[in-house]
Design a protein around this motif. Structure first.
Motif, short mmCIF file in Angstrom:
data_model
loop_
_atom_site.label_atom_id
_atom_site.label_comp_id
_atom_site.label_asym_id
_atom_site.label_seq_id
_atom_site.Cartn_x
_atom_site.Cartn_y
_atom_site.Cartn_z
N ASP A 127 0.82 -1.19 0.00
CA ASP A 127 0.00 0.00 0.00
C ASP A 127 0.86 1.25 0.00
O ASP A 127 0.45 2.30 -0.46
CB ASP A 127 -0.93 -0.01 1.21
CG ASP A 127 -1.96 1.10 1.14
OD1 ASP A 127 -2.52 1.31 0.06
OD2 ASP A 127 -2.18 1.76 2.17
N VAL A 128 2.10 1.17 0.53
CA VAL A 128 2.98 2.33 0.62
C VAL A 128 4.35 1.97 0.04
O VAL A 128 4.97 1.00 0.48
CB VAL A 128 3.14 2.81 2.08
CG1 VAL A 128 4.12 3.96 2.17
CG2 VAL A 128 1.79 3.21 2.67
N LEU A 129 4.79 2.76 -0.92
CA LEU A 129 6.13 2.59 -1.48
C LEU A 129 7.02 3.70 -0.95
O LEU A 129 6.69 4.88 -1.08
CB LEU A 129 6.08 2.63 -3.01
CG LEU A 129 5.28 1.51 -3.67
CD1 LEU A 129 5.24 1.72 -5.19
CD2 LEU A 129 5.84 0.14 -3.33
N ILE A 130 8.14 3.33 -0.34
CA ILE A 130 9.09 4.26 0.27
C ILE A 130 10.16 4.59 -0.77
O ILE A 130 10.78 3.68 -1.35
CB ILE A 130 9.74 3.64 1.52
CG1 ILE A 130 8.68 3.21 2.55
CG2 ILE A 130 10.76 4.59 2.14
CD1 ILE A 130 7.94 4.30 3.23
N LEU A 131 10.40 5.88 -0.97
CA LEU A 131 11.41 6.36 -1.92
C LEU A 131 12.45 7.18 -1.16
O LEU A 131 12.22 8.35 -0.88
CB LEU A 131 10.75 7.21 -3.01
CG LEU A 131 9.53 6.62 -3.72
CD1 LEU A 131 8.95 7.62 -4.71
CD2 LEU A 131 9.88 5.32 -4.40
N PRO A 132 13.60 6.59 -0.82
CA PRO A 132 14.64 7.33 -0.09
C PRO A 132 15.34 8.36 -0.98
O PRO A 132 15.14 8.40 -2.19
CB PRO A 132 15.62 6.24 0.34
CG PRO A 132 14.85 4.97 0.24
CD PRO A 132 13.90 5.18 -0.91
N GLY A 133 16.21 9.13 -0.35
CA GLY A 133 16.99 10.13 -1.07
C GLY A 133 18.40 9.66 -1.33
O GLY A 133 18.73 8.47 -1.19
N LEU A 134 19.25 10.59 -1.71
CA LEU A 134 20.66 10.33 -1.95
C LEU A 134 21.26 9.64 -0.72
O LEU A 134 20.97 10.02 0.41
CB LEU A 134 21.39 11.67 -2.21
CG LEU A 134 22.88 11.62 -2.48
CD1 LEU A 134 23.20 10.81 -3.73
CD2 LEU A 134 23.42 13.04 -2.61
N PHE A 135 22.06 8.63 -0.94
CA PHE A 135 22.69 7.79 0.10
C PHE A 135 21.71 6.84 0.77
O PHE A 135 22.07 6.14 1.70
CB PHE A 135 23.43 8.63 1.15
CG PHE A 135 24.39 9.63 0.57
CD1 PHE A 135 25.41 9.23 -0.28
CD2 PHE A 135 24.26 10.98 0.85
CE1 PHE A 135 26.30 10.15 -0.83
CE2 PHE A 135 25.13 11.91 0.30
CZ PHE A 135 26.15 11.50 -0.55
N GLY A 136 20.46 6.83 0.35
CA GLY A 136 19.47 5.95 0.96
C GLY A 136 19.05 6.48 2.31
O GLY A 136 19.52 7.51 2.77
N SER A 137 18.16 5.81 2.93
CA SER A 137 17.72 6.17 4.29
C SER A 137 18.33 5.16 5.23
O SER A 137 17.82 4.06 5.38
CB SER A 137 16.19 6.15 4.38
OG SER A 137 15.64 7.14 3.55
N GLY A 138 19.43 5.55 5.86
CA GLY A 138 20.17 4.63 6.71
C GLY A 138 19.46 4.29 8.00
O GLY A 138 18.37 4.79 8.29
N ASP A 139 20.09 3.43 8.79
CA ASP A 139 19.54 3.03 10.08
C ASP A 139 19.17 4.25 10.91
O ASP A 139 19.95 5.20 10.99
CB ASP A 139 20.55 2.18 10.85
CG ASP A 139 20.74 0.81 10.23
OD1 ASP A 139 19.85 0.38 9.46
OD2 ASP A 139 21.78 0.19 10.51
N GLY A 140 18.00 4.21 11.50
CA GLY A 140 17.54 5.30 12.35
C GLY A 140 16.75 6.37 11.63
O GLY A 140 16.05 7.16 12.27
#
Length: 193
Positions: A3-16
């Motif tokens: 139902d929800v697609l997560i789109l991170p930014g540059l360098f990805g969304s790291g731990d935390g």
């Protein structure tokens, strides 16, 4: 199906990062990955998003930074019909991002087309990746509701955003809004105002 697609930014969304918490807290979400988080390329990542939308049927997008520009690139593409709504958090401005990270991204020009799906753009007054004026401009261009949440930096780990509960509330508000639009659209013409 997601139902929800997560789109991170540059360098990805790291731990935390709040997007990582989202993936853990929301069983109906998944991340749309790409080959190289340090050197993202639009021409490789956009087809993956379109594929994920095709597989999911319909989804909400929850994007951060460069992921917001990926979502905005759906305007004018057939996959956009599968987007129920988008929460676009701390979009980056490509000229500013190029200065901060020279030669790391290949994303062309800033997308300027109106988004064909309901969207909320969330930004702050002190984001090094996009000024408040540019945030307002792209909110208008994308035909999105724009929310300035004050002195929140880039709305990432560095600015104190781990588990971000207000983000969940913003997506819930978007879901309510899109549900109301769908109900009105499905009413007989005499009742559809």
């Amino acid at each position: 199906m997601s139902d929800v697609l997560i789109l991170p930014g540059l360098f990805g969304s790291g731990d935390g990062h709040w997007q990582q918490h989202w993936l853990q807290d929301q069983p109906d979400s998944r991340c749309v990955t790409q080959d190289d988080w340090d050197h993202p390329r639009l021409d490789r990542w956009l087809p993956r998003l379109e594929s994920a939308l095709e597989e999911a049927g319909e989804s909400y997008l929850v994007a951060h930074s460069l992921g917001c520009l990926l979502a905005a690139r759906l305007a004018g593409r057939s996959a956009a019909r599968r987007v129920k709504g988008a929460l676009l958090v701390a979009p980056c401005d490509l000229p500013a991002t190029e200065i901060l990270h020279p030669g790391q991204i290949s994303f062309g020009e800033m997308p300027v087309a109106s988004l064909p799906f309901p969207s909320i753009v969330v930004g702050s007054m002190n984001d090094a990746y996009m000024t408040v004026d540019r945030l307002a401009l792209f909110g208008r261009l994308w035909n999105a509701e724009t929310r300035n949440i004050g002195l929140a930096g880039h709305i990432n780990i560095a600015s104190g955003f781990g588990r971000w509960r207000n983000g969940y509330r913003l997506l819930d508000a978007l879901k309510i809004r899109t549900g109301a639009r769908k109900r009105i659209a499905s009413m007989p013409p005499a009742f559809a105002i």
